[in-house]
Motif scaffolding. Sequence first.
Motif, PDB file in Angstrom:
ATOM      1  N   ILE A 442       0.869  -1.184   0.000  1.00 38.55           N
ATOM      2  CA  ILE A 442       0.000   0.000   0.000  1.00 38.55           C
ATOM      3  C   ILE A 442       0.902   1.229   0.000  1.00 38.55           C
ATOM      4  CG2 ILE A 442      -1.788   1.307   1.215  1.00 38.55           C
ATOM      5  CD1 ILE A 442      -2.799  -1.311   2.390  1.00 38.55           C
ATOM      6  N   LEU A 443       0.780   2.051  -1.025  1.00 35.11           N
ATOM      7  CA  LEU A 443       1.601   3.252  -1.180  1.00 35.11           C
ATOM      8  C   LEU A 443       0.895   4.448  -0.565  1.00 35.11           C
ATOM      9  CD1 LEU A 443       4.164   4.529  -2.584  1.00 35.11           C
ATOM     10  CD2 LEU A 443       2.620   5.058  -4.500  1.00 35.11           C
ATOM     11  N   LEU A 444       1.613   5.172   0.310  1.00 35.57           N
ATOM     12  CA  LEU A 444       1.046   6.359   0.956  1.00 35.57           C
ATOM     13  C   LEU A 444       1.999   7.536   0.812  1.00 35.57           C
ATOM     14  CD1 LEU A 444      -0.344   4.896   4.297  1.00 35.57           C
ATOM     15  CD2 LEU A 444      -1.631   5.400   2.206  1.00 35.57           C
ATOM     16  N   ARG A 445       1.425   8.721   0.864  1.00 37.87           N
ATOM     17  CA  ARG A 445       2.224   9.937   0.871  1.00 37.87           C
ATOM     18  C   ARG A 445       2.785  10.159   2.278  1.00 37.87           C
ATOM     19  NH1 ARG A 445       1.777  14.353  -2.671  1.00 37.87           N
ATOM     20  NH2 ARG A 445      -0.274  13.576  -3.377  1.00 37.87           N
ATOM     21  N   GLU A 485       2.567   7.267 -12.928  1.00 42.70           N
ATOM     22  CA  GLU A 485       2.998   6.119 -13.730  1.00 42.70           C
ATOM     23  C   GLU A 485       2.284   4.830 -13.324  1.00 42.70           C
ATOM     24  OE1 GLU A 485       4.902   6.264 -16.277  1.00 42.70           O
ATOM     25  OE2 GLU A 485       5.577   8.357 -16.092  1.00 42.70           O
ATOM     26  N   TYR A 486       1.343   4.909 -12.359  1.00 44.17           N
ATOM     27  CA  TYR A 486       0.584   3.753 -11.872  1.00 44.17           C
ATOM     28  C   TYR A 486       1.492   2.694 -11.270  1.00 44.17           C
ATOM     29  CZ  TYR A 486      -2.371   6.189 -15.190  1.00 44.17           C
ATOM     30  OH  TYR A 486      -3.027   7.174 -15.893  1.00 44.17           O
ATOM     31  N   ASP A 487       2.543   3.147 -10.606  1.00 43.86           N
ATOM     32  CA  ASP A 487       3.513   2.248  -9.989  1.00 43.86           C
ATOM     33  C   ASP A 487       3.117   2.006  -8.534  1.00 43.86           C
ATOM     34  OD1 ASP A 487       5.716   0.752  -9.277  1.00 43.86           O
ATOM     35  OD2 ASP A 487       7.083   2.477  -9.181  1.00 43.86           O
ATOM     36  N   PHE A 488       2.031   1.273  -8.334  1.00 40.71           N
ATOM     37  CA  PHE A 488       1.553   0.950  -6.990  1.00 40.71           C
ATOM     38  C   PHE A 488       0.594  -0.231  -7.091  1.00 40.71           C
ATOM     39  CE2 PHE A 488      -1.536   3.819  -8.826  1.00 40.71           C
ATOM     40  CZ  PHE A 488      -2.747   3.246  -8.470  1.00 40.71           C
ATOM     41  N   ASP A 489       0.370  -0.896  -5.963  1.00 42.21           N
ATOM     42  CA  ASP A 489      -0.643  -1.950  -5.886  1.00 42.21           C
ATOM     43  C   ASP A 489      -1.967  -1.375  -5.387  1.00 42.21           C
ATOM     44  OD1 ASP A 489       1.279  -3.872  -6.635  1.00 42.21           O
ATOM     45  OD2 ASP A 489       1.910  -4.119  -4.555  1.00 42.21           O
ATOM     46  N   MET A 490      -1.871  -0.639  -4.291  1.00 38.41           N
ATOM     47  CA  MET A 490      -3.033   0.021  -3.705  1.00 38.41           C
ATOM     48  C   MET A 490      -2.558   1.352  -3.145  1.00 38.41           C
ATOM     49  SD  MET A 490      -5.414  -1.242  -0.470  1.00 38.41           S
ATOM     50  CE  MET A 490      -6.571  -2.265  -1.388  1.00 38.41           C
ATOM     51  N   THR A 491      -3.415   2.368  -3.216  1.00 37.36           N
ATOM     52  CA  THR A 491      -3.054   3.667  -2.654  1.00 37.36           C
ATOM     53  C   THR A 491      -4.312   4.413  -2.249  1.00 37.36           C
ATOM     54  OG1 THR A 491      -1.657   5.636  -2.976  1.00 37.36           O
ATOM     55  CG2 THR A 491      -3.042   4.977  -4.825  1.00 37.36           C
TER      56      THR A 491
END
Length: 604
Positions: A442-445, A485-491
């Motif tokens: 999970i990608l977060l800022r 770039e849509y480089d994440f699984d979930m955000t």
Amino acid sequence: MTAHRSPTLFAAVAASLWALSAVPLAAGPGHGIAMYGDPALPPDFAHLPQANPDAPQGGRIIFGEVGGFDSLNPYIRRGTAPWGVGLLTVETLLGRNYDEPFTLYGVLAESVETNDARDFVEFTLRAEARFSDGSPVTVEDVMWSMEALGTEGQPRYHAAWSKVASMEATGPRSVRFTFTETDRELPLLLGLRPILQKAQFEDRPFDASSLEPVIGSGPYKVGGFEPGRSITFRKTPDWWGRDLNFYAGQHNFEEIRYEYFGDAAVLFEQFKAGEVMFWREGNAARWADSYDFPRALSGEVVKSEIPHQRPSGMMGLVFNTRRDLFADWRVREALIHAFNFEYVAQTITGGDDPRIASYFSNSVLGMRDGPAEGQVRAILEPLSEHLLPGALEGYSLPVSDGSVANRANLRAATALLAEAGWEADSAGVLRNPQGRAFEFTILLRQGASEMRAIVDIYVEALRRLGIRVVTASVDSAQYTERTLEYDFDMTHMVRGLSLSPGNEQWLYWGSSAADQPGTRNLMGARNPAIDALIERLLTATSQEDFVATTRALDRVLTTGRYVVPLWFSPVSRLAHDRRLQFPETIPMYGDWTGFQPELWWFEE
């Protein structure tokens, strides 16, 4: 002052929308244009209904932002620019009245002309319109801006430009655009395009990130900045539009400043200390119990609640369906069941705010409970091969008992995962038939402390299903680049939606945007049904068809299971320096674009 919600709030917006029938537009140039029917305000209107023409002039407002910036050109993909650049320094041909669903009035353009078919639009510039350096805004600037944005600007500008068959100067101050296809929104979209000075970019590429301020025709100019830390905008004393009726009572501050911080908690402390003058509170529990600091107790800080009539939009954790892991809707549905909303909401916000039920919920455009009926069903049935379960039959989000265990929903999640081919091994690790473990990131800022707290609870629930999740917090620049770039699984995703959805829907969830970097289709939606419904939205000729089509689109999006929805608030909670004032008349969209800082003022 505190604005209170009217008991007839939603009846009022429904009446406003349904009153807009498909009345043929008057022939010839007009002072404004509406998506349906005619503008509500006459040509000689004194000011927008929500503006206070007697507002005092002067003073300043200091905002706080989390993150930073490394560019002063907000119209290109490269770099991150401050929000205020486009808002304060650059003008458009037409301006939006946020007290109507979608109506525009002349700003740089003194008139706009189209026809019933809307296969062209013609704008006539005001003779007095000037850039901040004193040079006139010309037809050449308009034509160059449209092409530069449409070919080299951010992807959100490209779709409308691709539908322009030709543009030509039809007079010394007039320009006409002819379209390739039927799209009722196109004349309005071109009216909202920022108009930049062609001469500024004669010696440098438009799409190159730069810290040179763009030359615009807005009420403010960049007064000074420190990259990534702060930027100040100062009122242009001889601004050409200061006497325009559209802007009466707007742009009242002499100075507007944005300070940047690495963390929301640090920003809130700066607000409490008086270094920042405004705070938008997203947590109902904090709103109730965390405003006992000295400046609030003394009355130097006041709390205001601003009601609104717009859709809830969508906020939550979005699945990247470009990843094989999330391609199966049953997997997404399982992970929605695993999210214990009632427990999370009670823990994080006190449980006061309702859950987002659908993308256009809380409005007349939202899907209705139960099976699709009437015109909505008639619209959806021909698309049935592209619909997921629930679109026609009815769909609602799972509800838990509020306990930490969430056993019933986790059992449902386990069954769905098993149906999709995922079973726990002897060690309790969830695996597919090929032996692949179920794990994702999970990608977060960085600095998103509240979202991190939500994710931590969710990760623990997923662990109980045998799913391993890593949380990655990255700085603002990295986060922007990776999501573009849509480089994440979930955000984390936030999509504010309006009462006039149109071409932006292509960027949010149209198939053509799924693999185009820089669009806002984070989930990677590719569904012919969504595409067909967006097309229908853009060609609807009556308000009834428009509303039914949006409700149908809402069903397809919601049952697509692209997002784990969080909550929304029917009011905006604003804490601010008591010297900051706003009009008593609240626009239909409430605390949204067009409200602050445009309508506010400073008063000792």
